[in-house]
Design a protein around this motif. Structure first.
Motif, PDB file in Angstrom:
ATOM      1  N   ALA A  53      28.978  77.252  -3.183  1.00 15.67           N
ATOM      2  CA  ALA A  53      28.051  78.139  -2.882  1.00 15.67           C
ATOM      3  C   ALA A  53      27.178  77.965  -3.416  1.00 15.67           C
ATOM      4  CB  ALA A  53      27.965  79.470  -1.741  1.00 15.67           C
ATOM      5  N   PHE A  57      23.114  75.818  -2.926  1.00 19.02           N
ATOM      6  CA  PHE A  57      22.587  76.616  -2.645  1.00 19.02           C
ATOM      7  C   PHE A  57      21.155  76.870  -3.649  1.00 19.02           C
ATOM      8  CE2 PHE A  57      25.082  78.022   1.334  1.00 19.02           C
ATOM      9  CZ  PHE A  57      23.942  77.821   2.110  1.00 19.02           C
ATOM     10  N   VAL A 171      24.254  75.004   3.172  1.00 12.79           N
ATOM     11  CA  VAL A 171      25.722  75.241   3.860  1.00 12.79           C
ATOM     12  C   VAL A 171      25.809  73.233   3.754  1.00 12.79           C
ATOM     13  CG1 VAL A 171      26.428  74.735   5.550  1.00 12.79           C
ATOM     14  CG2 VAL A 171      25.112  76.717   5.451  1.00 12.79           C
ATOM     15  N   THR A 174      27.246  72.467  -0.080  1.00  6.22           N
ATOM     16  CA  THR A 174      28.713  73.615  -0.335  1.00  6.22           C
ATOM     17  C   THR A 174      29.517  73.230  -0.220  1.00  6.22           C
ATOM     18  OG1 THR A 174      27.319  75.664   0.125  1.00  6.22           O
ATOM     19  CG2 THR A 174      29.508  75.673   0.419  1.00  6.22           C
TER      20      THR A 174
END
Length: 305
Positions: A53, A57, A171, A174
């Motif tokens: 993540a 991100f 997203v 990730t």
């Protein structure tokens, strides 16, 4: 406009991939990925997900923050500080009026030298965006058509398309990073079994090779999702622009662009519902629905539904 959002997305995705790759290299150098494996056997899934993540991100957010300077650098767009002509004054006043009607802050307005009729809008903040038009657009379209194009680009900003794209890309990044490393771990674990059946590994060469290959494969799948999103947002920007200006002027502007690019006048009926042109798998990567379908929606009023 066709090509404008496509170029923004392409630039965004490439920057995103570069940043993610850089973060992965740094993580490898400082040993972060090794911490995701406990004693070389057990995979630390929560830790891996957190790492994925942060990288995913981080890449998309940095790409968003760089979107304005990267767009200006890649096109050579020059922001209008003081209007030097009546055309530049009209351009500023038109964007200011459209931005006010759309409820956003006044964007920077720029012009870039290109014979193609095109425009783009980008930026991390809807109240501090950038709207740029090509010299080909200013010279090749009537002013009501240029206004329609500007309305389309302002609608992109008002809809927060770049921010939403950033969240979507984060997203997807990730899950691409996470899944590629999970599969890579188990492939490496299987290949590194000792003769007595004991399992070891999880950080060997097979792990890094497999995770790298799968990151590319999964990344291709993610790009299909991004392209689908782009096609949906392009319709929505058409709808928003039609509310700000005359829909018929926007239809004429799109038709000029269609003729410039040599697209046919009508999409095959069996493809209209999908908003993509036939062409095999490559149609899935198209960032824009066909111009004739966009024109049809504006002409028949179906954009209102």
């Amino acid at each position: 406009m066709k090509g404008s959002f496509a170029k923004r997305i392409t630039l965004f995705v490439l920057t995103n991939l570069a940043v993610v790759a850089m973060l992965a290299i740094v993580g490898r150098i400082i040993g972060v990925e090794n911490l995701m494996v406990r004693q070389g056997v057990n995979l630390n899934l929560p830790g891996l997900l957190i790492m994925a993540a942060v990288m995913g991100f981080g890449g998309s957010i940095i790409s968003l923050l760089l979107s304005k300077p990267m767009a200006k650098w890649s096109t050579g767009a020059q922001v209008i500080q003081q209007p030097r002509s009546e055309a530049e004054q009209w351009l500023l006043e038109t964007v200011r009026r459209l931005a006010r009607d759309a409820g956003i802050g006044m964007p920077d307005v720029a012009i870039y030298d290109s014979p193609d009729m095109n425009a783009f809008a980008t930026g991390a903040n809807r109240n501090s965006a950038l709207v740029a038009v090509s010299t080909g657009l200013l010279h090749g379209m009537r002013r009501d058509e240029v206004e329609a194009v500007l309305g389309h680009e302002v609608a992109h900003v008002a809809n927060g398309d770049m921010v939403t794209l950033t969240l979507l890309q984060g997203v997807l990044n990730t899950f691409v990073i996470f899944l590629s490393r999970v599969v890579g771990f188990f492939v490496d674990r299987f290949l590194s079994r000792s003769e007595d059946g004991e399992e070891s590994g999880g950080t060997g060469p097979a792990y890094f090779i497999t995770s790298l290959v799968l990151q590319i494969v999964f990344g291709i799948g993610a790009s299909i999702i991004v392209a689908w999103y782009s096609r949906r947002r392009e319709f929505r920007a058409d709808d928003g622009g039609a509310q700000l200006v005359d829909p018929s002027a926007m239809a004429r502007a799109l038709d000029r662009l269609r003729m410039q690019q040599g697209e046919p006048a009508m999409l095959p009926s069996n493809m209209q519902a999908f908003g993509i042109r036939g062409g095999g798998m490559m149609a899935l990567f198209s960032s824009h629905p066909p111009l004739e379908l966009r024109i049809q929606r504006l002409v028949d009023g179906s954009w209102k539904r």
